[in-house]
Scaffold this motif. Sequence first.
Motif, PDB file in Angstrom:
ATOM      1  N   ILE A  42     -20.059  -5.365  -5.572  1.00 32.57           N
ATOM      2  CA  ILE A  42     -19.630  -4.018  -5.217  1.00 32.57           C
ATOM      3  C   ILE A  42     -20.514  -2.989  -5.894  1.00 32.57           C
ATOM      4  O   ILE A  42     -21.411  -3.313  -6.675  1.00 32.57           O
ATOM      5  CB  ILE A  42     -18.148  -3.786  -5.604  1.00 32.57           C
ATOM      6  N   ASP A  43     -20.262  -1.713  -5.589  1.00 34.56           N
ATOM      7  CA  ASP A  43     -20.997  -0.617  -6.186  1.00 34.56           C
ATOM      8  C   ASP A  43     -20.835  -0.650  -7.702  1.00 34.56           C
ATOM      9  O   ASP A  43     -19.741  -0.879  -8.228  1.00 34.56           O
ATOM     10  CB  ASP A  43     -20.485   0.707  -5.620  1.00 34.56           C
ATOM     11  N   LYS A  79       0.837  -1.199   0.000  1.00 39.05           N
ATOM     12  CA  LYS A  79       0.000   0.000   0.000  1.00 39.05           C
ATOM     13  C   LYS A  79       0.874   1.253   0.000  1.00 39.05           C
ATOM     14  O   LYS A  79       1.902   1.322   0.657  1.00 39.05           O
ATOM     15  CB  LYS A  79      -0.910   0.005   1.226  1.00 39.05           C
ATOM     16  N   TYR A 116     -10.231   2.922  -8.393  1.00 43.15           N
ATOM     17  CA  TYR A 116     -11.277   1.984  -7.978  1.00 43.15           C
ATOM     18  C   TYR A 116     -11.334   1.993  -6.456  1.00 43.15           C
ATOM     19  O   TYR A 116     -10.297   1.857  -5.788  1.00 43.15           O
ATOM     20  CB  TYR A 116     -10.983   0.576  -8.505  1.00 43.15           C
ATOM     21  N   ASP A 117     -12.530   2.133  -5.925  1.00 42.60           N
ATOM     22  CA  ASP A 117     -12.703   2.303  -4.483  1.00 42.60           C
ATOM     23  C   ASP A 117     -13.997   1.589  -4.088  1.00 42.60           C
ATOM     24  O   ASP A 117     -15.097   2.026  -4.450  1.00 42.60           O
ATOM     25  CB  ASP A 117     -12.783   3.801  -4.154  1.00 42.60           C
ATOM     26  N   PHE A 118     -13.871   0.482  -3.378  1.00 44.52           N
ATOM     27  CA  PHE A 118     -15.055  -0.301  -3.019  1.00 44.52           C
ATOM     28  C   PHE A 118     -14.808  -1.067  -1.727  1.00 44.52           C
ATOM     29  O   PHE A 118     -13.665  -1.246  -1.296  1.00 44.52           O
ATOM     30  CB  PHE A 118     -15.434  -1.281  -4.140  1.00 44.52           C
ATOM     31  N   VAL A 119     -15.897  -1.506  -1.118  1.00 46.66           N
ATOM     32  CA  VAL A 119     -15.844  -2.355   0.066  1.00 46.66           C
ATOM     33  C   VAL A 119     -16.128  -3.789  -0.369  1.00 46.66           C
ATOM     34  O   VAL A 119     -17.073  -4.039  -1.121  1.00 46.66           O
ATOM     35  CB  VAL A 119     -16.870  -1.894   1.123  1.00 46.66           C
ATOM     36  N   GLY A 153     -15.023  -6.918   4.454  1.00 51.12           N
ATOM     37  CA  GLY A 153     -15.542  -5.655   4.965  1.00 51.12           C
ATOM     38  C   GLY A 153     -14.573  -4.502   4.858  1.00 51.12           C
ATOM     39  O   GLY A 153     -14.938  -3.358   5.172  1.00 51.12           O
ATOM     40  N   GLU A 154     -13.353  -4.766   4.396  1.00 49.46           N
ATOM     41  CA  GLU A 154     -12.348  -3.721   4.282  1.00 49.46           C
ATOM     42  C   GLU A 154     -12.550  -2.917   3.000  1.00 49.46           C
ATOM     43  O   GLU A 154     -13.034  -3.434   1.989  1.00 49.46           O
ATOM     44  CB  GLU A 154     -10.957  -4.353   4.287  1.00 49.46           C
ATOM     45  N   ARG A 155     -12.161  -1.670   3.054  1.00 47.26           N
ATOM     46  CA  ARG A 155     -12.212  -0.813   1.878  1.00 47.26           C
ATOM     47  C   ARG A 155     -10.994  -1.099   0.999  1.00 47.26           C
ATOM     48  O   ARG A 155      -9.854  -1.066   1.467  1.00 47.26           O
ATOM     49  CB  ARG A 155     -12.226   0.650   2.307  1.00 47.26           C
ATOM     50  N   VAL A 156     -11.240  -1.396  -0.263  1.00 44.23           N
ATOM     51  CA  VAL A 156     -10.175  -1.685  -1.225  1.00 44.23           C
ATOM     52  C   VAL A 156     -10.058  -0.488  -2.164  1.00 44.23           C
ATOM     53  O   VAL A 156     -11.030  -0.099  -2.822  1.00 44.23           O
ATOM     54  CB  VAL A 156     -10.484  -2.968  -2.021  1.00 44.23           C
ATOM     55  N   ARG A 157      -8.869   0.086  -2.227  1.00 47.88           N
ATOM     56  CA  ARG A 157      -8.638   1.257  -3.076  1.00 47.88           C
ATOM     57  C   ARG A 157      -7.461   0.955  -4.003  1.00 47.88           C
ATOM     58  O   ARG A 157      -6.347   0.680  -3.541  1.00 47.88           O
ATOM     59  CB  ARG A 157      -8.364   2.489  -2.224  1.00 47.88           C
TER      60      ARG A 157
END
Length: 461
Positions: A94-95, A26, A117-120, A70-74
Amino acid sequence: MDRRLFLKGTLASGASTLLPRLSLAKSSDGFFELEAGKSQAKLYGDQGPFSDLWLYNGQLPGPEIRAKQGERVRVRFTNRLDEPTSIHWHGIRIDNAMDGVAGLTQPAVKPGESFDYDFVAPDAGTYWYHAHNMSWNQVPRGLSGALIIEEANEPFPVENDLTLILNDWRLDEDGALDTDSFGARMDFSHAGRLGNWLTVNGTSLPDIPLQAGRWHRLRLINTSASRVLDIAPARFGAKLIGLDGQCFGEARDVEGTVQLSPAQRMDLVMRPETVGTIPFEMMTGQPFTFANFQVSASEPDDQPLTLPGVNRLPEPDLSKARTLPLVMAGGAMGGMRSLMKDGKELDMRQMMEAGLFWAFNGDAGMQDAPFFSAKRGESIILESRNDTTFAHAMHIHGHHFRVLERNGDTLEHQDWRDTFTTVPRETVRIAFVADNPGKWLTHCHMLGHAASGMMTWFGVS
């Protein structure tokens, strides 16, 4: 499979490769950094030629991304290719804006540009990511990687949790990737782009290290463009615990084979008891070894098998479900003489000129109008009928579904899937809750079939 080419390469390579655990570090702002670009790698053993590939971060396969449930993946994605591309996060609910379908959920990322890309990740399990613009051309050049969503308390230690990406490549006579045949109409109208060379995590005939007396989790991912792999877990002492990222809560002893079609995943558990070599085989009428498990001595672990948890997915209400037909037609020897495209009927000559060989419900390719529209929370039953002479791997974006019946027979295990296989002249009934708002793609994951007509979409309000 081209056995002559396979045997020649086996003798040349003598592959003995440990499978790497790849992950992304990261960055300081909390993003994974991912780039698509041109690269080279050897597919045909250490002594073979370099192949011109398109890779993520220059790695084959792409870096394994791991996150907690449940973690946010960016992910900050940058396109270093000469053509537009995008990334689809396969199997994750995801969204819609993050689903990565160029032209439907986002514009394709142009050369030199980036997209965040940003999703849970709501569900633990084995998933993957791959290019989703001109997928028939970009994925079989190497643009794919594993996406592993771990439970908060993952039951298997990291050294015993193995991701195995299985891929089918088409090599030329010299052992390099055959790039001249991409987009061949013969492939599109038949079984798809089938290769003559198998790799596991980018290596041909590797050795996969295991420890005697210890439980291992094997996460199998088929990233092939079209090849269906038949796996017989009992032949190497494994039990089935999950499909397409959704674990059962129990380990199954499987008699015979389990089909692993393009895009599908299979989770197995295995506890070898003795030191030695165990062939990892594909069943092609006869066992075909494409890797070897090398079992080493270790201190036995007497702990009982602990299985992953079961994700909570919305159960469809079959008593209130709306049933919709999905009729697959076309392809070589399919007898289709015309189809509809954008409201216009195309005859056989026009179909060939447009490169369209397949249809859903008489329509070829993406239409302006959706296949169907659903209210959020509505239960849907799709009754697919394969009126073609080829198998298809049908993938529904943004949702998981239960496979209920095949040819009118209720299945003993109505497992959750995001991709199901259907063979010629077969009717398959699936059910799901349309609970994820947006525009969602439905297509065959034999990627040439999707490009030449087997692609549609539905909307959830």
